[in-house]
Write an enzyme that holds these catalytic residues in place. Structure first.
Site, mmCIF file in Angstrom:
data_model
loop_
_atom_site.group_PDB
_atom_site.id
_atom_site.type_symbol
_atom_site.label_atom_id
_atom_site.label_comp_id
_atom_site.label_asym_id
_atom_site.label_seq_id
_atom_site.Cartn_x
_atom_site.Cartn_y
_atom_site.Cartn_z
ATOM 1 N N ARG A 37 34.346 -34.422 30.179
ATOM 2 C CA ARG A 37 34.566 -35.478 31.556
ATOM 3 C C ARG A 37 34.459 -36.926 31.245
ATOM 4 O O ARG A 37 35.236 -37.429 31.674
ATOM 5 C CB ARG A 37 33.470 -34.974 32.403
ATOM 6 C CG ARG A 37 33.675 -33.732 33.301
ATOM 7 C CD ARG A 37 32.615 -33.660 34.464
ATOM 8 N NE ARG A 37 31.208 -33.639 34.108
ATOM 9 C CZ ARG A 37 30.518 -32.450 33.630
ATOM 10 N NH1 ARG A 37 31.071 -31.314 33.632
ATOM 11 N NH2 ARG A 37 29.403 -32.496 33.369
ATOM 12 N N SER A 54 27.679 -18.693 26.658
ATOM 13 C CA SER A 54 26.842 -19.287 27.771
ATOM 14 C C SER A 54 26.406 -17.873 28.369
ATOM 15 O O SER A 54 27.024 -16.944 28.734
ATOM 16 C CB SER A 54 27.814 -19.940 28.754
ATOM 17 O OG SER A 54 27.054 -20.296 29.994
ATOM 18 N N CYS A 58 18.479 -15.408 33.114
ATOM 19 C CA CYS A 58 17.654 -15.314 34.048
ATOM 20 C C CYS A 58 17.991 -13.818 34.804
ATOM 21 O O CYS A 58 17.319 -13.164 35.420
ATOM 22 C CB CYS A 58 17.894 -16.407 35.155
ATOM 23 S SG CYS A 58 19.679 -16.509 35.693
#
Length: 110
Positions: A37, A54, A58
């Site tokens: 970015r 990635s 969880c």
């Protein structure tokens, strides 16, 4: 463009930043996305020692409990998706063994 994100060559023109990020998952992938970015022309290489760039850790209790049966469903991003979406070169199963800050080189093994 901020000077910390530029790399002037010998002709005075500006080349994009060359950035190597060691480690994927949450921190490395976020760092790579933020760098993109900040500089759309940067050459970004992300090196990850494991198979996942990635991973939604969880979701592990759901995987262990059988609610998620396919481990691949916990992959948030893949090397291909980061390449397509953000033009980031991702190398998984690549372990960095040496960093030479003087020559700005790294040594890695697959």
């Amino acid at each position: 463009m901020s000077s910390k994100w530029s790399n002037p060559d010998n002709n005075g023109s500006t080349k994009g930043l060359k950035l190597v990020i060691i480690g994927g998952v949450a921190g490395g992938a976020s760092c790579a996305a933020r760098a993109r970015r900040l500089d759309e022309t940067a050459e970004i290489l992300l090196l990850q020692s494991g198979p996942d760039v990635s991973f939604a850790s969880c979701g592990m209790p759901y995987f262990i409990g059988g609610e998620i049966t396919d481990r691949n469903q916990m992959s948030v991003q893949t090397p291909g998706s980061l390449r397509a979406r953000l033009n980031i070169d991702v190398r998984v199963n690549t372990r960095v063994t040496k960093i030479n800050t003087e020559t700005k080189t790294i040594t890695a093994i697959d």
